[in-house]
Design an enzyme around this catalytic site. Sequence first.
Site, PDB file in Angstrom:
ATOM      1  N   HIS A   1     -11.334   5.863  -0.834  1.00  0.00           N
ATOM      2  CA  HIS A   1     -10.642   6.056  -2.107  1.00  0.00           C
ATOM      3  C   HIS A   1     -10.340   4.726  -2.806  1.00  0.00           C
ATOM      4  CE1 HIS A   1      -6.978   5.309   0.371  1.00  0.00           C
ATOM      5  NE2 HIS A   1      -6.566   4.736  -0.747  1.00  0.00           N
TER       6      HIS A   1
ATOM      7  N   ASP B   1     -12.684   9.604   4.183  1.00  0.00           N
ATOM      8  CA  ASP B   1     -12.037   8.513   3.448  1.00  0.00           C
ATOM      9  C   ASP B   1     -12.501   7.188   4.039  1.00  0.00           C
ATOM     10  OD1 ASP B   1     -10.565   7.070   1.682  1.00  0.00           O
ATOM     11  OD2 ASP B   1      -8.595   7.643   2.476  1.00  0.00           O
TER      12      ASP B   1
ATOM     13  N   GLY C   1      -1.271  -0.307  -1.426  1.00  0.00           N
ATOM     14  CA  GLY C   1      -1.966  -1.568  -1.236  1.00  0.00           C
ATOM     15  C   GLY C   1      -2.361  -1.821   0.201  1.00  0.00           C
TER      16      GLY C   1
ATOM     17  N   SER D   1      -3.888   0.382   1.889  1.00  0.00           N
ATOM     18  CA  SER D   1      -5.088   1.202   2.084  1.00  0.00           C
ATOM     19  C   SER D   1      -6.266   0.388   2.595  1.00  0.00           C
ATOM     20  CB  SER D   1      -5.496   1.862   0.771  1.00  0.00           C
ATOM     21  OG  SER D   1      -4.670   2.935   0.458  1.00  0.00           O
TER      22      SER D   1
ATOM     23  N   SER E   1      -5.738   5.424   5.502  1.00  0.00           N
ATOM     24  CA  SER E   1      -6.096   6.383   4.466  1.00  0.00           C
ATOM     25  C   SER E   1      -4.897   6.668   3.564  1.00  0.00           C
ATOM     26  CB  SER E   1      -6.602   7.680   5.099  1.00  0.00           C
ATOM     27  OG  SER E   1      -6.833   8.667   4.113  1.00  0.00           O
TER      28      SER E   1
END
Length: 498
Positions: free
Chosen positions: A214, A242, A321, A323, A338
């Site tokens: 993502h 993801d 952030g 991620s 994720s």
Amino acid sequence: MRYTVLTSAAVLAAALVLPGSALGSAPTAPTTPAVGMEQALQRDLGLTAEQSRIRQAHEAAAPVVEKQLRAALGDRFAGAWFAPAEGRLAVGVVTTRDAATVRAAGATPVLVARSEKQLAGLKAALDRTSADRSVFAWYVDPAANSVVVAAASTDAAERFVKASAIDPASVKLTIGEAPRTLYDIRGGDQYVINGNTLCSIGFSVAGGFVTAGHCGGAGSPTLGYNNVSQGTFAGSSFPNNDYAWVRTNGSWTPQPWVNNYGGGNVVVAGSQESAVGASICRSGRTTGWRCGTVQAKNVTVNYSGSLVYGLTQTNACAEGGDSGGAWMSGNQAQGVTSGGSGNCSTGGTTFFQPVNEILGAYGLSLTTSGGGGSTSRIIGWQGKCIDVPNSNGVPGQRLQLWDCNGTNAQNWTWPGDGTIRAFGLCMDVAWGSTANGAAIQLASCSGNPAQQFVLSGAGDLVNPQANKCVDVTGWGGTGTPLSQWECTGGANQKWYRG
């Protein structure tokens, strides 16, 4: 319960209220196998094994001769350089009477027009001159007895020399490609997608790094933590999965490390999946290094109508952030962030995409510290081995350089956990120091960061906590103790397994 995808960008502020949070990305991996110094010299300089050994022996003596002649000649010294054709040191002299002194020291005299002091003055004049981007570098070349100016074109170089007011006859021009700086890729560090979205690196792989899907779609460009061009998303999947991977450019060097946000790194030794209930920690650019336990596997998460399958649930916190960032259990890579709920002030639930699924989906190879339980010698400066003095394998024993002899004092085991072992003890940086000069010793194995070492493809044996190299102190010979020192690329810091 709703979960939030954890990217970070002003334009994606709305995404921060979606269920689930994506946090992180992964680094690139080297593809060139490690080779020893002699093999590399043979490959890159076109030498035979015998020529390589002879050359290294002569080069080892050259610094001593140079120091002696520099002192003897004083201001008449005109530089020194190794002359491969003659197999010995060449020394510039500005008067014929100094030639005998040079020969007596075992070097070859070369009569030249300018002393080293004069050449240094010419370079200093260039240092004071403003240079535009088309002029890349300038330096003293003692063999040419001139200063060299490297530039994109002859015109650019000549303009620079003219502006410096030095004699053009003292200058040698080279025309070529502009140099570029090189940067490390490390798990947990920040990267930027499409110039406005922030995520975190996951793990280094061959050709790039893995991250959360993502964070960006295929074809999206990325910048590194320093806003320097880094790479492009080569593949991305979200929802359903993801995960993604970024193919990086030649300015970025992959490392098998994850940022622990405490001034050091955690070594990545493999990707063995941990069990439910196991402790686990994650690294991300927003909230740093956070830990918890694995609560469940193969979790289906509903991110506001976008389903993602096969995630692992934890009680470690994360925020926007983070991620794509790296998840570690011990020294084993687990996955990339994720999404989740909550935050690092009140606590929360966070999900990660297992890393082995990402590697399998794209056919990628995880960059690790190596290992696997094999035993070998560690060979370096002057073809000598890292040695346990007198085979006395006790905690606190400082390691040394010694003639390779095939004894157990020089047999090192690489179990794959980032440690290097002999006599049931681990190679260790004394007192966990990160300072130059710290002793390299044996210690009881504890798995702490002072006992983690990575042998890079370039031949550097690095302790990631300090980001410093195992060094032969003072370029000594047999019996010299080993220390930790800032990595310089010098031959006294190059090692290979043999």
